[in-house]
Design a protein around this motif. Structure first.
Motif, short mmCIF file in Angstrom:
data_model
loop_
_atom_site.label_atom_id
_atom_site.label_comp_id
_atom_site.label_asym_id
_atom_site.label_seq_id
_atom_site.Cartn_x
_atom_site.Cartn_y
_atom_site.Cartn_z
N GLY A 164 58.81 16.93 58.53
CA GLY A 164 59.04 18.25 57.96
C GLY A 164 59.30 19.27 59.05
N SER A 165 59.52 20.49 58.64
CA SER A 165 59.76 21.58 59.58
C SER A 165 58.90 22.77 59.20
N CYS A 166 58.51 23.54 60.22
CA CYS A 166 57.66 24.72 60.02
C CYS A 166 58.31 25.88 60.78
N SER A 167 58.38 27.04 60.13
CA SER A 167 59.02 28.20 60.79
C SER A 167 58.19 29.45 60.56
N VAL A 168 58.26 30.34 61.56
CA VAL A 168 57.60 31.63 61.48
C VAL A 168 58.56 32.65 62.09
N LYS A 169 58.59 33.87 61.55
CA LYS A 169 59.59 34.84 61.95
C LYS A 169 58.96 36.17 62.36
N ASN A 170 59.72 36.87 63.27
CA ASN A 170 59.45 38.26 63.61
C ASN A 170 58.03 38.49 64.11
N GLY A 171 57.72 37.82 65.20
CA GLY A 171 56.44 38.03 65.86
C GLY A 171 56.66 38.42 67.31
N TYR A 172 55.63 39.08 67.90
CA TYR A 172 55.70 39.43 69.33
C TYR A 172 54.27 39.59 69.84
N PRO A 173 53.97 38.98 70.97
CA PRO A 173 54.77 38.04 71.75
C PRO A 173 55.10 36.76 70.95
N LYS A 174 55.72 35.80 71.56
CA LYS A 174 56.17 34.60 70.87
C LYS A 174 54.98 33.86 70.25
N PRO A 175 55.04 33.58 68.94
CA PRO A 175 53.96 32.80 68.31
C PRO A 175 54.05 31.33 68.74
N ASN A 176 52.93 30.66 68.64
CA ASN A 176 52.87 29.24 68.96
C ASN A 176 52.57 28.44 67.68
N ILE A 177 53.25 27.29 67.50
CA ILE A 177 53.08 26.45 66.31
C ILE A 177 52.45 25.13 66.72
N THR A 178 51.43 24.74 65.98
CA THR A 178 50.75 23.45 66.18
C THR A 178 50.74 22.69 64.86
N TRP A 179 51.12 21.40 64.91
CA TRP A 179 51.12 20.55 63.71
C TRP A 179 49.78 19.83 63.56
N TYR A 180 49.39 19.64 62.29
CA TYR A 180 48.14 18.94 62.00
C TYR A 180 48.39 17.84 60.96
N ARG A 181 47.68 16.76 61.12
CA ARG A 181 47.64 15.67 60.12
C ARG A 181 46.18 15.45 59.75
N ASN A 182 45.86 15.76 58.48
CA ASN A 182 44.47 15.62 58.03
C ASN A 182 43.50 16.32 58.98
N ASN A 183 43.81 17.58 59.30
CA ASN A 183 42.94 18.44 60.12
C ASN A 183 42.86 18.02 61.59
N MET A 184 43.68 17.06 62.00
CA MET A 184 43.70 16.64 63.40
C MET A 184 45.03 17.09 64.00
N PRO A 185 44.97 17.82 65.16
CA PRO A 185 46.21 18.29 65.78
C PRO A 185 47.04 17.13 66.30
N LEU A 186 48.36 17.29 66.20
CA LEU A 186 49.29 16.27 66.67
C LEU A 186 49.88 16.70 68.01
N ARG A 187 49.87 15.78 68.95
CA ARG A 187 50.45 16.03 70.26
C ARG A 187 51.61 15.06 70.48
N ILE A 188 52.50 15.44 71.33
CA ILE A 188 53.64 14.57 71.62
C ILE A 188 53.15 13.27 72.22
N THR A 189 53.55 12.16 71.59
CA THR A 189 53.21 10.82 72.06
C THR A 189 54.48 10.00 72.07
#
Length: 593
Positions: A164-189
Motif C-alpha cells: 500500500g501507500s501512505c501520504s501526508v500533505k502540507n507540513g513543515y518541517p518535513k514530516p516523517n512516515i513509519t510503517w507498522y504491521r500489527n503494531n510492530m514498526p517495519l524497517r528496510i530489510t
C-alpha cells in the motif's frame, strides 16, 4: 526628518569623546531560536546594554539571505525609525522598545520566514554590538491517507510485492512516515521489506510526503493489520498521528484438503440424496477443485457433489483434488462413505405353506442388511410373533390365513421391508354354527347361508329332506367356502348343507317351519274386534253422562266433594259442555271446576 537644535551639541560631544579616547561599552543578548506556528505572530527580543543610554542608540534589524548576505528590514535612530521598503516584511513588522528590550514583531508568519534575524545596537561612539536569533516556523500536516493494493498478493512472488501507500500533505518541517504491521514498526530489510518515499515541496514551501510499502508476504499476513504513523514537529514538542488500518488479500496454496458429507446428517441409507462438500485451507484464485468417486470414476469440477437416490454402490471412497493452475501443483483429501441398505424380506417357504391339521407350522423370515434388524410377524394387523421364526405347534383352521413379516432397522427411521406368507391348513371341513338350525318363517321364499372351513376349499351341496338338490351360489373365503341358497317353500321342510373335500365331509341341518298367514289374519281380526268393543263401551258411557267435558283445569279449592273423589274431565267433539265425574259417579257442576 530635521534635527533639533541640540543635534550640533551631540555631534560636538561625540567629537570630544573621540578626541579624549573614551568609548562606550555596548552588549547584546538574544535567544538562539524562537518557535512559532505558521499564521501566528512572532516576537524576537533583543536585550541590550550601553553606557550612553537610549538617547544616542541606533537599533537595526536584518535577516540573512541564502547567500549569507544581510538584508536590513528595520532601522531605528535617535530621531527617526521605519521599516525598510520593498522587503518581504515591509507590511508585517513593527518594533517595540521598552527600556533595554527591543522586540521585533512579525505578523502572519509563514514557513518562508524560517530565517536567521540579526539585531544590531549602535551608539554615538563607533562602538556597536549584535545578536542573532533563528526563527523556526511550524505547520502541522494533514491527516495521513492510506491506500491498500487492490489486487491480492501471492506468497509465491519472488520479489517484495506492493502492500500500500501512505501520504501526508502540507507540513513543515518535513514530516516523517513509519510503517507498522500489527503494531510492530517495519524497517528496510533486503529481499523482505522495501520502503520508498517521495518528497514534494509545494509552492507555499510546505512539504508533502508519500511512502510506499513493499514486502514479501506470508500466509499469516492475511489477518495482519497495516498502517502508517506520521511524526511531525510543533513548537517545543513532537506529535504523532496514525492512519486508518488496512488489510490485504493474501493468496497462498493449501496444505490440507477436507471433504465431508454435508447431508444427510448421520447414517446414510439407500434412496437418500447424498451431498458432499470439499474445502481447502488455501486461498488461491486460479485453481480447480475436483470431487471424484473412486469406485465409479464419476467426478465433478466443483466443491460440491450431489447424488440422488443412492444405492450401496454409491458408497466407497470420494476424493477431492485441488489443482493450482499457475504451476499445476496438486493436493488432495478423501473420505469414505457408507450407504446402509436393507434388502427385500425373504420368507421360507416362499409365498405359501400348507400343513395338515394338528401338524407343526414352521416358517422363517430374513432380510440382508448392513445394520442390525428387528423382525415381527402380523396376522390381520395383529402381532403374532417376534423374531425371524414363525412357529405353531399344532395347526388349526384358525392358524390358516395371510401372515406378514415386517423387517425394520431400529437405528434408522424409514428403513423397512416386508413380505407375506399364505398359510393353508389341510383337514376335513368344519361348518360354522350349530349342526341343527331351526328356521321359522311366514314367507314363501327363504335364504339360507352356509360357511365351511377347510383346505382344499370344501364343495358345498344343498339338498332337501325329500331328496331334491338345490342350486346355490358358492364363493371361496380366506379359510374355506361360503354358499347361499334361495328357494320357495310351501310347507315345513328340512334342508341340508353338505361341505366336503378330500379329507371328509360335514353336514348341517336347517329345520324350516312354515307358518300359516291365516293365523296372522285371525289375530288381526280379534284385535279389531277388541278395539270395537272398547269404543262401544266408551260411547255408552258418554251417552249416559259418565264421561266429563273438555275443561282442562279444575279448581279443587271450590269443590265440595270428598277429598277421596277423583275427578275426570271428558270432552266431546260435538258439544262445548264439560262434565266432571267423581269416582263415585256424582256429577260436578261446571263452576266447581
Amino acid at each position: 526628518m530635521a534635527l533639533p537644535d541640540t543635534a550640533p551639541l551631540l555631534v560636538g560631544l561625540l567629537l570630544i569623546f573621540h578626541a579624549l579616547g573614551a568609548w562606550a561599552i555596548v552588549e547584546v543578548n538574544m535567544e538562539d531560536k524562537v518557535e512559532v506556528m505558521a499564521g501566528d505572530t512572532a516576537q524576537i527580543t533583543c536585550m541590550f546594554t550601553t553606557d550612553e543610554g537610549l538617547g544616542g542608540t541606533t537599533i537595526q534589524w536584518f535577516y540573512v539571505l541564502p547567500n549569507k548576505k544581510r538584508q536590513r528590514i528595520y532601522n531605528k535612530e535617535p530621531m527617526h525609525e521605519a521599516a525598510e521598503q520593498n522587503t518581504p516584511f515591509t507590511d508585517r513588522i513593527s518594533l517595540n522598545v521598552t527600556g533595554t528590550a527591543a522586540v521585533l514583531v512579525i505578523r502572519d508568519v509563514g514557513v518562508k520566514d524560517n530565517l536567521e534575524f540579526i539585531c544590531v545596537i549602535k551608539t554615538i561612539t563607533p562602538e556597536e554590538a549584535e545578536g542573532r536569533t533563528k526563527l523556526q516556523v511550524f505547520k502541522s500536516p494533514t491527516f495521513p491517507t492510506i491506500e491498500a493494493v487492490e489486487r491480492g498478493v501471492s506468497v509465491n512472488e519472488e520479489d517484495p510485492s506492493k502492500i500500500g501507500s501512505c501520504s501526508v500533505k502540507n507540513g513543515y518541517p518535513k514530516p516523517n512516515i513509519t510503517w507498522y504491521r500489527n503494531n510492530m514498526p517495519l524497517r528496510i530489510t533486503p529481499d523482505e521489506v522495501d520502503l520508498k518515499s517521495s518528497i514534494t515541496i509545494e509552492s507555499s514551501g510546505l512539504y508533502s510526503v508519500q511512502s510506499e510499502l513493499r514486502m514479501k508476504v506470508k500466509k499469516e499476513d492475511k489477518d495482519a493489520k497495516f498502517y502508517c504513523e506520521v511524526l511531525y514537529f510543533v513548537p517545543g514538542a513532537t506529535k504523532m498521528t496514525e492512519s486508518q488500518h488496512i488489510n490485504i488479500t493474501v493468496y497462498y496454496p493449501p496444505t490440507e484438503v477436507n471433504i465431508w458429507v454435508e447431508s444427510p446428517k448421520g447414517k446414510i441409507k439407500e434412496g437418500d440424496t447424498l451431498e458432499l462438500r470439499c474445502e481447502n485451507n488455501g486461498n488461491y484464485p486460479s485453481s480447480i477443485t475436483t470431487i471424484k468417486h473412486q469406485n465409479s470414476g464419476s467426478s465433478v469440477e466443483n466443491n460440491k457433489m450431489v447424488r440422488t437416490n443412492v444405492t450401496r454402490l454409491d458408497g466407497g471412497v470420494y476424493e477431492c483434488t485441488f489443482t493450482e493452475t499457475d504451476n499445476f501443483e496438486e493436493i488432495s483429501g478423501s473420505t469414505k462413505v457408507l450407504v446402509n441398505y436393507l434388502e427385500s424380506a425373504v420368507i421360507t417357504p416362499k409365498d405359501s405353506i400348507t400343513v395338515m391339521e394338528e401338524e407343526e407350522l414352521k416358517a422363517s423370515c430374513n432380510a440382508l442388511s448392513s445394520l442390525q434388524t428387528d423382525i415381527t410377524w402380523f396376522k390381520n394387523e395383529k402381532l403374532v410373533s417376534k423374531g425371524n421364526s414363525l412357529s405353531v405347534k399344532s395347526a388349526t383352521f384358525e392358524t390358516a390365513g395371510m401372515y406378514k413379516c415386517v423387517v425394520t432397522v431400529p437405528e434408522m427411521e424409514g428403513m423397512k421391508t416386508s413380505g407375506t406368507l399364505q398359510v393353508n391348513v389341510k383337514g376335513s371341513p368344519q361348518i360354522l354354527g350349530p349342526g341343527v338350525q331351526e328356521v321359522e318363517t311366514y314367507e314363501t321364499t327363504v335364504n339360507l347361508n352356509c360357511s365351511a372351513r377347510g383346505f382344499p376349499a370344501p364343495t358345498i351341496m344343498w339338498t332337501t329332506s325329500d331328496g331334491k338338490n338345490l342350486n346355490a351360489l358358492q364363493t371361496e373365503t380366506e379359510d374355506g367356502a361360503q354358499s347361499v341358497v334361495t328357494f320357495k317353500i310351501t310347507s315345513s321342510v328340512k334342508v341340508f348343507c353338505n361341505a366336503s373335500n378330500d379329507f371328509g365331509s360335514k353336514v348341517v341341518e336347517f329345520n324350516i317351519k312354515a307358518k300359516s298367514k291365516g293365523f296372522v289374519i285371525a289375530i288381526i281380526i280379534i284385535a279389531i274386534l277388541l278395539l270395537a268393543i272398547l269404543g262401544s263401551v266408551l260411547y255408552f258411557l258418554y251417552k249416559k253422562g259418565r264421561i266429563c267435558g273438555r275443561s282442562g283445569k279444575q279448581d279443587f279449592s271450590k269443590r265440595k266433594s270428598s277429598k277421596d273423589n277423583i275427578v275426570v274431565e271428558m270432552k266431546s267433539d260435538n258439544t262445548e259442555e264439560a262434565i266432571l265425574l267423581g269416582v263415585n259417579g256424582e256429577k260436578q257442576q261446571p263452576n266447581d271446576q
